[in-house]
Design a protein around this motif. Sequence first.
Motif, short mmCIF file in Angstrom:
data_model
loop_
_atom_site.label_atom_id
_atom_site.label_comp_id
_atom_site.label_asym_id
_atom_site.label_seq_id
_atom_site.Cartn_x
_atom_site.Cartn_y
_atom_site.Cartn_z
N ARG A 171 13.00 11.37 6.71
CA ARG A 171 11.56 11.88 6.45
C ARG A 171 10.76 11.89 7.26
O ARG A 171 10.75 11.45 8.49
CB ARG A 171 10.79 10.87 5.45
CG ARG A 171 11.39 10.90 3.97
CD ARG A 171 10.73 9.76 3.08
NE ARG A 171 11.22 10.10 1.82
CZ ARG A 171 11.63 9.17 0.90
NH1 ARG A 171 11.18 7.88 1.18
NH2 ARG A 171 11.96 9.54 -0.43
N ASP A 196 10.65 16.72 3.57
CA ASP A 196 10.11 15.54 2.75
C ASP A 196 9.00 14.91 3.53
O ASP A 196 9.31 14.08 4.54
CB ASP A 196 11.23 14.77 2.43
CG ASP A 196 11.12 13.80 1.61
OD1 ASP A 196 10.02 13.78 1.10
OD2 ASP A 196 11.94 12.95 1.44
N THR A 197 8.09 15.12 3.52
CA THR A 197 6.77 14.76 4.21
C THR A 197 6.10 13.58 3.21
O THR A 197 5.67 13.65 2.16
CB THR A 197 5.80 15.60 4.36
OG1 THR A 197 6.56 16.60 5.17
CG2 THR A 197 4.72 15.20 5.29
N ARG A 198 5.92 12.36 3.77
CA ARG A 198 4.99 11.22 3.20
C ARG A 198 3.90 11.01 3.99
O ARG A 198 3.95 10.93 5.54
CB ARG A 198 6.02 10.12 3.10
CG ARG A 198 7.18 10.39 2.15
CD ARG A 198 6.87 10.81 0.80
NE ARG A 198 7.89 11.29 0.31
CZ ARG A 198 8.43 10.87 -0.71
NH1 ARG A 198 8.40 9.47 -1.26
NH2 ARG A 198 9.57 11.12 -1.31
N LEU A 199 2.96 10.61 3.28
CA LEU A 199 1.56 10.18 3.86
C LEU A 199 1.42 8.42 3.69
O LEU A 199 1.66 8.11 2.88
CB LEU A 199 0.25 10.90 3.36
CG LEU A 199 -0.97 10.14 3.57
CD1 LEU A 199 -1.50 10.31 5.08
CD2 LEU A 199 -2.03 10.77 2.63
N CYS A 200 1.20 7.97 4.95
CA CYS A 200 0.74 6.59 5.01
C CYS A 200 -0.57 6.13 5.47
O CYS A 200 -0.43 6.46 6.70
CB CYS A 200 1.79 5.76 5.54
SG CYS A 200 1.78 4.04 5.27
N HIS A 256 15.84 7.92 5.31
CA HIS A 256 15.58 9.14 4.59
C HIS A 256 15.56 10.46 5.08
O HIS A 256 15.30 11.39 4.57
CB HIS A 256 14.36 8.83 3.42
CG HIS A 256 14.63 7.75 2.64
ND1 HIS A 256 15.34 8.07 1.43
CD2 HIS A 256 14.46 6.36 2.33
CE1 HIS A 256 15.41 6.91 0.70
NE2 HIS A 256 14.86 5.71 1.29
N ALA A 307 11.73 5.74 7.42
CA ALA A 307 11.66 7.17 7.79
C ALA A 307 13.15 7.60 8.13
O ALA A 307 13.70 8.73 7.81
CB ALA A 307 10.76 7.77 9.02
N PHE A 311 6.83 11.37 8.62
CA PHE A 311 5.56 10.47 8.24
C PHE A 311 4.45 10.75 8.66
O PHE A 311 4.45 10.94 10.18
CB PHE A 311 6.00 9.09 8.29
CG PHE A 311 6.24 8.27 7.27
CD1 PHE A 311 5.62 7.53 6.20
CD2 PHE A 311 7.99 8.36 6.96
CE1 PHE A 311 6.10 6.99 4.96
CE2 PHE A 311 8.32 7.61 5.65
CZ PHE A 311 7.68 7.08 4.88
N ALA A 325 -1.58 15.70 6.26
CA ALA A 325 -0.42 15.74 5.53
C ALA A 325 -0.47 17.11 4.22
O ALA A 325 0.72 17.73 4.32
CB ALA A 325 -0.23 14.60 4.43
N LYS A 378 2.37 20.19 4.48
CA LYS A 378 3.25 20.05 3.18
C LYS A 378 3.05 21.51 2.90
O LYS A 378 4.04 22.23 2.44
CB LYS A 378 2.57 19.24 1.99
CG LYS A 378 3.27 17.78 2.31
CD LYS A 378 2.82 17.04 1.05
CE LYS A 378 3.05 15.70 1.11
NZ LYS A 378 2.30 14.54 0.21
N ASP A 396 -4.67 12.51 5.11
CA ASP A 396 -4.35 13.10 3.99
C ASP A 396 -4.66 14.52 4.12
O ASP A 396 -3.77 15.41 3.67
CB ASP A 396 -5.34 12.59 2.80
CG ASP A 396 -6.66 12.55 3.20
OD1 ASP A 396 -7.02 12.91 4.14
OD2 ASP A 396 -7.46 12.25 2.16
#
Length: 327
Positions: free
Chosen positions: A167, A249-253, A165, A162, A169, A238, A242, A235
């Motif tokens: 980002r 820049d959003t990411r899901l983990c 980049h 994170a 998360f 996120a 978004k 999810d």
Amino acid sequence: MAKKVTKIGVLTSGGDAPGMNAAVRAVVRTGIYYGLEVYGIMRGYTGMVENDIIPMHSRSVANIIQRGGTILKTARCKEFLQKEGRQKAYNNLKDLGIDGLVIIGGDGSFRGADVFSREFDIPCIGIPGTIDKDIAGTDFTIGFDTAVNTAVESIDKIRDTADAHDRLFIIEVMGRDAGYIALHSGIATGAEHILIPERKTDMEELISSLQEKERRKKLVNMVVVAEGDEFGGGDQVAALVKERLPNVDTRLCILGHIQRGGSPTCLDRLIASRMGYSAVECLLEGRHNVMVGILNNRMQYTLLEKAVKSKQKISDEWMKIVKILAS
Ligand code: ADP
């Protein structure tokens, strides 16, 4: 005067948790120490219903204290929900002469044990084995410490990427309808926000706080979400973020089942050993229908019925700490 137990059965039921093996080992070896015959019941209540029950010896539990999962296997058993299934289970135990049970599992397993021991004359002792820590009457449940440490290790790794980049998360952790794994792992990894089922989240406040952190160029933004939070897990959160912050820049983990596996921590092995030993002592003392727990470093016995009805509370102070430390 309670009947003296002579043959006991031990089973692991419901969701598996690292440290269950250490508890099985403690039950078997303590039972043998006190001259009891000990049987292992395979796949939770399924083994009771299907008569999959094996004699256990001291050597049967050698070399397992460090292993995750459970050598007795675990399962969810629909038949046990019905009286006929429980009657079958009782007949199998009776045939073998088993007169005491130790159930290592979560609140569902305790509900089953409570119903069973009210219907039949077999005392049941519960050991809290669940990564979710959603049982009252104990400060610890077997598996929680390992699961939360696995989550922390994983989130630390996410922080590195994170950071590299810039980002945001969104990280989903387990816990079913309890927020303990999210709360503990989120605080321990310095998450900006922690979403748990026990508290309402103001989505507007969350979005503006993330916007503000973006504006201040905060290096790492991580939001830890319990799988059972009000929005429906990582999810969903996120997707909402978004939609509202398309330029971030959003990411899901989703950490998932890695949280259940692995070698149990020292703490989980210790509490499992102590609870396993205490469960056998309970049966020998003639207790029935109780869960063994540890409160303020002392053994505590809570009626199964009570243990499943209430949950451990999350104090408001924790939520305040999250807010202050993420600023
Ligand atoms: P956990 O123990 O991890 O909470 P579950 O909720 O799946 O797991 O429960 C494990 C098993 O306990 C179920 O598959 C079922 O066999 C038994 N069980 C749960 N609730 C009851 C109930 N009300 N009556 C009888 N058995 C039950």
